[in-house]
Design an enzyme around this catalytic site. Structure first.
Site, PDB file in Angstrom:
ATOM      1  N   ASP A   1      69.894  22.482  47.453  1.00 13.21           N
ATOM      2  CA  ASP A   1      69.533  21.182  46.876  1.00 13.21           C
ATOM      3  C   ASP A   1      67.893  21.562  46.299  1.00 13.21           C
ATOM      4  O   ASP A   1      67.244  22.509  46.818  1.00 13.21           O
ATOM      5  CB  ASP A   1      69.351  20.208  47.928  1.00 13.21           C
ATOM      6  CG  ASP A   1      69.416  18.703  47.346  1.00 13.21           C
ATOM      7  OD1 ASP A   1      69.598  18.712  46.115  1.00 13.21           O
ATOM      8  OD2 ASP A   1      69.424  17.796  48.352  1.00 13.21           O
ATOM      9  N   HIS A   2      67.658  20.514  45.438  1.00  9.06           N
ATOM     10  CA  HIS A   2      65.951  20.533  44.743  1.00  9.06           C
ATOM     11  C   HIS A   2      65.555  21.901  45.007  1.00  9.06           C
ATOM     12  O   HIS A   2      64.683  22.078  45.911  1.00  9.06           O
ATOM     13  CB  HIS A   2      65.373  19.449  45.256  1.00  9.06           C
ATOM     14  CG  HIS A   2      66.037  18.238  44.817  1.00  9.06           C
ATOM     15  ND1 HIS A   2      65.948  17.665  43.551  1.00  9.06           N
ATOM     16  CD2 HIS A   2      66.460  17.307  45.566  1.00  9.06           C
ATOM     17  CE1 HIS A   2      66.559  16.574  43.532  1.00  9.06           C
ATOM     18  NE2 HIS A   2      67.174  16.325  44.692  1.00  9.06           N
TER      19      HIS A   2
HETATM   20 ZN   LIG Z   1      68.151  14.591  45.319  1.00 10.35          ZN
END
Ligand SMILES: [Zn+2]
Length: 294
Positions: free
Chosen positions: A86-87
């Site tokens: 994620d990110h």
């Molecule tokens: Zn997010």
């Protein structure tokens, strides 16, 4: 077994969305797995799921350890369970996730200007393709904040009025320039959830316009605090993956406090944490049922 992108496309064509749930530890891991298996049993088919680990979460678990956990569950349970980095805010960290064999990686240049975002995203896509990696690449266009907290108000730097949402033509240009597999737009969503109010409504029309021009599946971030009706309409308009994190964190925190109080003399972590897994599991189950129209 089918790859993640196939599951996302399949979800899209049947007006469902694949749920993406962040974990920080083994309790979160089992909460997602158990929820997915129970919902699959109810659905009568293997509901796919994505486990997400942000930079902080995967440093806490271990980048390769997270991969080993998810892969072992996928093989043992013969279930479509996937892992997303994620990110990820730099090419270097995206490269580490690609090299570790993650199913997907998010290169997050949303806070950069358009051209800088294109540059770092394109570099990540080209790297993944050049090493023959199966990792698919998602990128972010439009800023929705970085919080996974319960918020008193919408953060000052997050703009949810129409002119700050992702422009469909920009989305088209961005996808063409970078070659990404998935796009996360800003459509009124925000990271984190508001303490005393529902999060702002999503711009459903904008989702449909972006999906049409961008020509890749769309991912909705900031799923915590969005109304059930908005989720359903967003899925029908072209969202085929949805991220939920903050709600799970809040369930974790509340359940930890309660479990500690309820079992005042208990010292075995696995007994103390059992109700905590159940609390997170309930959040994940509810979201999976909704996202899969069950
Ligand atoms: Zn997010």
């Amino acid at each position: 077994m089918e790859a993640l992108i196939d599951h996302i496309k399949e979800a899209e064509s049947s007006n469902r969305a694949v749920g993406h749930f962040n974990i920080s530890n083994i309790e979160g891991f089992w909460a997602v797995i158990e929820a997915t298996l129970e919902v699959s049993e109810q659905a009568g088919f293997k509901v796919p799921v994505i486990i997400g680990v942000s930079e902080g979460e995967r440093e806490f678990i271990g980048v390769r350890q997270a991969k080993a956990l998810v892969e072992s569950a996928r093989e043992e349970l013969e279930h479509p369970i996937f892992l997303n980095a994620d990110h990820t805010y730099s090419f270097e960290k995206a490269k580490i996730a690609i090299d570790a064999g993650y199913d997907s990686v998010i290169i997050d240049g949303a806070a950069l200007d358009f051209d800088q975002n294109v540059t770092v995203t394109k570099r990540t896509v080209e790297y993944a393709r050049s090493v023959g990696s199966k990792t698919i690449v998602e990128a972010e266009l439009g800023y929705i904040g970085t919080s996974s907290k319960v918020l008193d108000e919408i953060p000052e730097d997050v703009k949810v009025s129409k002119e700050f949402l992702t422009d469909p033509l920009d989305a088209q240009k961005f996808v063409e320039a970078t070659g990404i597999d998935l796009l996360a737009p800003a459509v009124g969503n925000l990271h984190g959830m508001l303490k005393n109010a529902q999060n702002p409504a999503l711009d459903i029309e904008r989702i449909a316009e972006i999906r049409k021009l961008a020509a890749v599946p769309l991912v909705l971030h900031g799923g915590s605090g969005v109304s059930d009706e908005d989720f359903t309409r967003a899925i029908d308009a072209g969202i085929s993956e949805i991220h939920v994190s903050t709600e799970i964190r809040r369930a974790y925190r509340d359940a930890v406090e309660k479990s500690w109080k309820d079992q005042i003399d208990e010292i075995a972590p696995y007994r103390l944490m059992r109700p905590v897994i159940d609390a997170m599991k309930q959040v994940v189950k509810n979201r999976l049922l909704l996202f899969n129209k069950l």
